[in-house]
Design a protein around this motif. Structure first.
Motif, mmCIF file in Angstrom:
data_model
loop_
_atom_site.group_PDB
_atom_site.id
_atom_site.type_symbol
_atom_site.label_atom_id
_atom_site.label_comp_id
_atom_site.label_asym_id
_atom_site.label_seq_id
_atom_site.Cartn_x
_atom_site.Cartn_y
_atom_site.Cartn_z
ATOM 1 N N UNK A 194 9.884 -0.207 9.236
ATOM 2 C CA UNK A 194 9.871 1.392 9.487
ATOM 3 C C UNK A 194 10.329 2.045 8.230
ATOM 4 N N UNK A 195 11.409 1.396 7.736
ATOM 5 C CA UNK A 195 12.069 2.162 6.542
ATOM 6 C C UNK A 195 11.251 2.144 5.312
ATOM 7 N N UNK A 196 10.376 1.244 5.246
ATOM 8 C CA UNK A 196 9.521 1.536 3.901
ATOM 9 C C UNK A 196 8.395 2.054 4.297
ATOM 10 N N UNK A 235 10.654 -3.971 2.968
ATOM 11 C CA UNK A 235 9.469 -4.250 3.831
ATOM 12 C C UNK A 235 8.931 -5.493 3.813
ATOM 13 N N UNK A 236 8.865 -6.248 2.778
ATOM 14 C CA UNK A 236 8.381 -7.670 2.783
ATOM 15 C C UNK A 236 9.440 -8.615 3.480
ATOM 16 N N UNK A 270 2.620 -5.744 -10.974
ATOM 17 C CA UNK A 270 2.824 -6.064 -9.398
ATOM 18 C C UNK A 270 4.152 -6.604 -9.198
ATOM 19 N N UNK A 271 4.771 -7.501 -10.296
ATOM 20 C CA UNK A 271 6.273 -7.599 -9.916
ATOM 21 C C UNK A 271 7.169 -6.535 -9.674
ATOM 22 N N UNK A 272 6.857 -5.405 -10.296
ATOM 23 C CA UNK A 272 7.614 -4.237 -10.027
ATOM 24 C C UNK A 272 7.552 -3.600 -8.604
ATOM 25 N N UNK A 273 6.084 -3.598 -8.205
ATOM 26 C CA UNK A 273 5.754 -3.243 -6.994
ATOM 27 C C UNK A 273 6.505 -3.992 -5.867
ATOM 28 N N UNK A 281 0.759 -1.068 -0.031
ATOM 29 C CA UNK A 281 -0.101 0.021 -0.153
ATOM 30 C C UNK A 281 0.693 1.230 -0.090
ATOM 31 N N UNK A 282 2.160 1.207 0.541
ATOM 32 C CA UNK A 282 2.731 2.318 0.660
ATOM 33 C C UNK A 282 3.752 2.604 -0.433
ATOM 34 N N UNK A 283 3.669 1.810 -1.457
ATOM 35 C CA UNK A 283 4.350 2.042 -2.890
ATOM 36 C C UNK A 283 3.234 2.978 -3.651
#
Lengths: 287, 270
Positions: free
Chosen positions: B264-266, B181-182, B171-174, B150-152
Motif C-alpha cells: 500500500x505504501x508504494x 514494494x518489492x 531499471x536499477x534505479x527504478x 508501474x507506480x514509479x
C-alpha cells in the motif's frame, strides 16, 4: 571519481554496456525458467491424463485395489455439490463486500474490509479447513459435505470481493451520476445500473473463484473427508475430485496413478478454460 | 481455534514451540521440527524465487514488446491458478526423480563439502519442496513487482536515460525506488509458501527431524495437519494439531499484514 570521469572513460563504458546486456539476458533467462515448468506440467498432465480418460471415468464408481477400470463419478458429483454449497456461502458475501468497498470507498469501514479481505486471501487454506472443522464438524459430530462447502465458501470470498470491486470501479462515474440525477435512489442505482453494467466481469470473477475452489484439497481433508461410494446427503462425508487425486497419487498402484492423472487433467483443463474465458471477456470490454 | 487448542496450550505451555518430541502414542507433542521445516522450506523458496521473479517483472514491464507481454503475463497468471495438488503430483513423478538422478548428484559433487548437500539422495526432501514452492510463489511476487514498477514515475527513468544511463542502469534505479514494494511482494510470497500444504506434503518426505542436509526429508506445520488431523486419535493430539494451526495462522497473518502495508505504501503514492 567524478561523474565526468565515469562517463568519459571508454573502458568504463564498455563495462557498463556489458553489465547492461548481461542483466537483460538474465531477465530473459528467468522468464524462460518461469514458463518452462508451466509448459512441462501442462504437457505432462495432458499426455498422462488423456490416455487414462474414458467414459468410465465420468460414469463409474472407483473399483477396489486390484480390479482395473472404474472411475471417479462420485468424486465429480461430490466436487459439484461442495462447490455449490461453497458458492451459496461465498458468492453473495463476496459480491456484497465488493460493492461496499467500491461504492462506499471513503468510509473507514470499507478500508477495514478491504484490508481484511486482502489478509484473508493470504490465510492458508488448511487453516480455513481447521476453522470449518471447529465450527461445523465438531458441532455436527461428523465429517460432512456441509463442512467442506463451508470451507470452500470462505476461501471464495476474497477472490469474489476483489474482482467485484475492480469491475465496479471500471463502471464510469457518469453512469452513476446520470441515474442519481434522474432521482433514482442510491441502492437502486447500485443494483440496477452499476451492478448490471459490471455483471459480465463479475460473472467471470465468480467463475475464477469456482475454478480455484474446485482444485482446493487441503481444507477438504478433514471436513468433506472423502468417500468411495455414492453419497449425496449433506450431513455425511462426501468424495471430492482433488481429494481422490491426492489419495490415488500417493498410493503405490499403477492403475490408481493413471486415474489420478485423468483427474488432474480434468482439473487443469477447467482452470485453463476458465482463465481463457476471463481473459476473453475482460479484454473485449475494458481495454 | 484458540478455544479448541486450550488443552494442549495448558499442558505444554511454551515448551510446545521448543520441543522436538511428537509422539502420539505417549501423548507428548512439540512443534519445533515442523516450525523448522516450514521456515527453512519457505525461506529457501523465497531465495530461489525472488531474483527470478524480479527478472521476469523487469522483462515484462521494461524490455519486451507489448504483444508478447500480454500473452506472457497471461501464462504466468495461469501458473498461479494451477491447483497445488497438481504441483504436488507432478513433483512426485517428475521433479523428485529428476532431482535424484541429476540435480542432487550435481550439487553434491560441486558443493559436497558443505553440510547442506551431504547425505543420501532420496529425491524428495527439503530442497525439492523448496523448488516446488519457488515455482508456486514466483507468479505472485512477479505480479506485485510489476505493479510496483508501474507506480514509479516514468520521468525518473527518462531523466536517467537523458543523462546517458544504460537501460539496465535506468531499471536499477527504478528497482531501488520500488524496493519497499518489492519487499512487500516477497513477504506476500513468503506467506503463501508458509501456508502451502498439498504440494509440500507430497514431496517433502514427511519425517519429523531436524537435519542440516537439504536432501533429507522434513515436515512442515501445514503438512502435519494435513496428514494427521483426520486420523488423530486422542483429544490431546487434535488439540495439539489445532495449536499448530493457530501458530500457522498467527505467522501468516502477521506476514501478510506486513506485506499489504508495504505494498500500500508504494502503490498509494502513485
Amino acid at each position: 571519481m567524478t561523474a565526468e570521469k565515469v562517463f568519459k572513460n571508454p573502458a568504463n563504458l564498455k563495462r557498463r554496456k556489458f553489465v547492461n546486456s548481461l542483466m537483460i539476458f538474465l531477465c530473459v533467462v528467468s522468464s524462460v525458467l518461469t514458463i518452462l515448468p508451466l509448459l512441462y506440467i501442462f504437457i505432462y498432465t495432458t499426455q498422462s491424463g488423456i490416455s487414462a480418460l474414458n467414459i468410465d471415468f465420468f460414469t463409474k464408481l472407483p473399483k477396489p485395489v486390484g480390479e482395473t477400470g472404474g472411475g471417479m463419478a462420485n468424486a465429480i458429483v461430490g466436487s459439484g455439490i461442495l462447490i455449490g454449497i461453497g458458492g451459496l456461502i461465498g458468492i453473495p458475501i463476496g459480491i456484497l463486500g465488493g460493492i461496499y468497498i467500491a461504492e462506499y470507498s471513503k468510509s473507514f469501514l470499507a478500508g477495514v474490509i478491504k484490508f481484511t479481505t486482502d489478509v484473508l486471501s493470504g490465510v492458508p487454506s488448511i487453516v480455513v479447513g481447521i476453522f470449518a472443522y471447529g465450527v461445523v464438524v465438531l458441532s455436527m459430530q461428523s465429517f460432512s459435505a456441509l463442512a467442506g462447502g463451508f470451507a470452500l465458501g470462505i476461501l471464495m470470498i476474497p477472490t469474489v470481493t476483489k474482482i467485484t470491486e475492480e469491475m465496479l470501479k471500471l463502471v464510469p462515474q457518469s453512469l452513476r451520476e446520470a441515474s442519481l440525477a434522474l432521482g433514482v435512489s442510491r441502492w437502486k442505482t447500485t443494483l440496477k445500473v452499476v451492478l448490471k453494467t459490471a455483471s459480465s466481469g463479475i460473472i467471470t470473477g465468480v467463475l475464477l473463484a469456482i475454478a480455484r475452489a474446485a482444485g482446493e484439497t487441503a481444507p477438504l481433508l478433514f471436513t468433506a473427508f472423502g468417500n468411495s461410494f455414492w453419497q449425496t446427503r449433506l450431513d455425511q462425508p462426501i468424495a471430492a475430485l482433488p481429494l481422490q487425486i491426492f489419495v490415488y497419487a500417493i498410493s503405490p498402484y499403477e492403475d490408481w496413478h493413471r486415474q489420478a492423472w485423468a483427474g488432474a487433467f480434468v482439473l487443469i483443463f477447467l482452470v485453463f478454460v476458465v482463465n481463457f474465458l476471463v481473459r476473453f471477456v475482460t479484454r473485449n470490454k475494458y481495454s | 481455534m484458540f478455544l479448541d487448542s486450550s488443552d494442549s496450550i495448558e499442558k505444554f505451555g511454551l515448551d510446545f514451540i521448543f520441543s522436538r518430541n511428537w509422539d502420539p502414542v505417549r501423548e507428548e507433542f512439540g512443534a519445533l521440527t515442523f516450525i523448522y521445516g516450514t521456515i527453512v522450506s519457505s525461506f529457501l523458496a523465497l531465495l530461489i524465487s525472488l531474483p527470478i521473479s524480479i527478472g521476469v517483472a523487469v522483462f515484462l514491464s521494461e524490455i519486451v514488446h507489448k504483444s508478447v507481454r500480454t500473452s506472457l503475463s497471461f501464462l504466468i497468471e495461469i501458473l498461479a491458478a494451477i491447483p497445488s495438488i497438481i504441483y504436488g503430483f507432478w513433483g512426485i513423478f517428475v521433479l523428485a526423480p529428476f532431482m535424484r538422478t541429476t540435480i542432487q548428484p550435481f550439487l553434491q559433487s560441486v558443493f559436497g563439502f558443505l553440510p547442506f548437500f551431504q547425505g543420501t539422495m532420496y529425491g524428495t526432501g527439503l530442497l525439492t519442496a523448496s523448488i516446488i514452492l519457488a515455482i508456486m510463489i514466483t507468479p505472485i511476487i512477479t505480479a506485485i513487482t510489476r505493479d510496483v514498477l508501474k507506480a514509479i514515475p516514468v520521468s525518473q527513468k527518462e531523466a536517467a536515460y537523458a543523462l546517458g544511463a544504460t537501460k539496465w542502469e535506468g531499471i536499477k534505479m527504478a528497482l531501488l525506488n520500488a524496493r519497499s514494494g518489492i519487499l512487500g511482494g516477497a513477504v506476500l510470497g513468503l506467506g503463501r509458501a508458509i501456508g502451502e500444504t498439498m504440494a509440500v506434503t507430497m514431496v517433502i518426505g514427511n519425517k519429523a527431524q531436524i537435519k542440516a542436509s537439504l536432501f533429507e526429508p522434513a515436515y512442515t506445520m501445514a503438512s502435519v495437519i494435513a496428514n494427521e488431523f483426520a486420523e488423530a486419535s486422542g483429544g490431546l493430539q487434535v488439540s495439539s494439531l489445532i495449536e499448530v494451526g493457530l501458530i500457522l495462522f498467527g505467522v501468516t497473518f502477521i506476514v501478510n499484514s506486513m506485506a499489504r502495508l508495504l505494498i500500500y505504501s508504494v502503490t498509494r503514492k502513485a
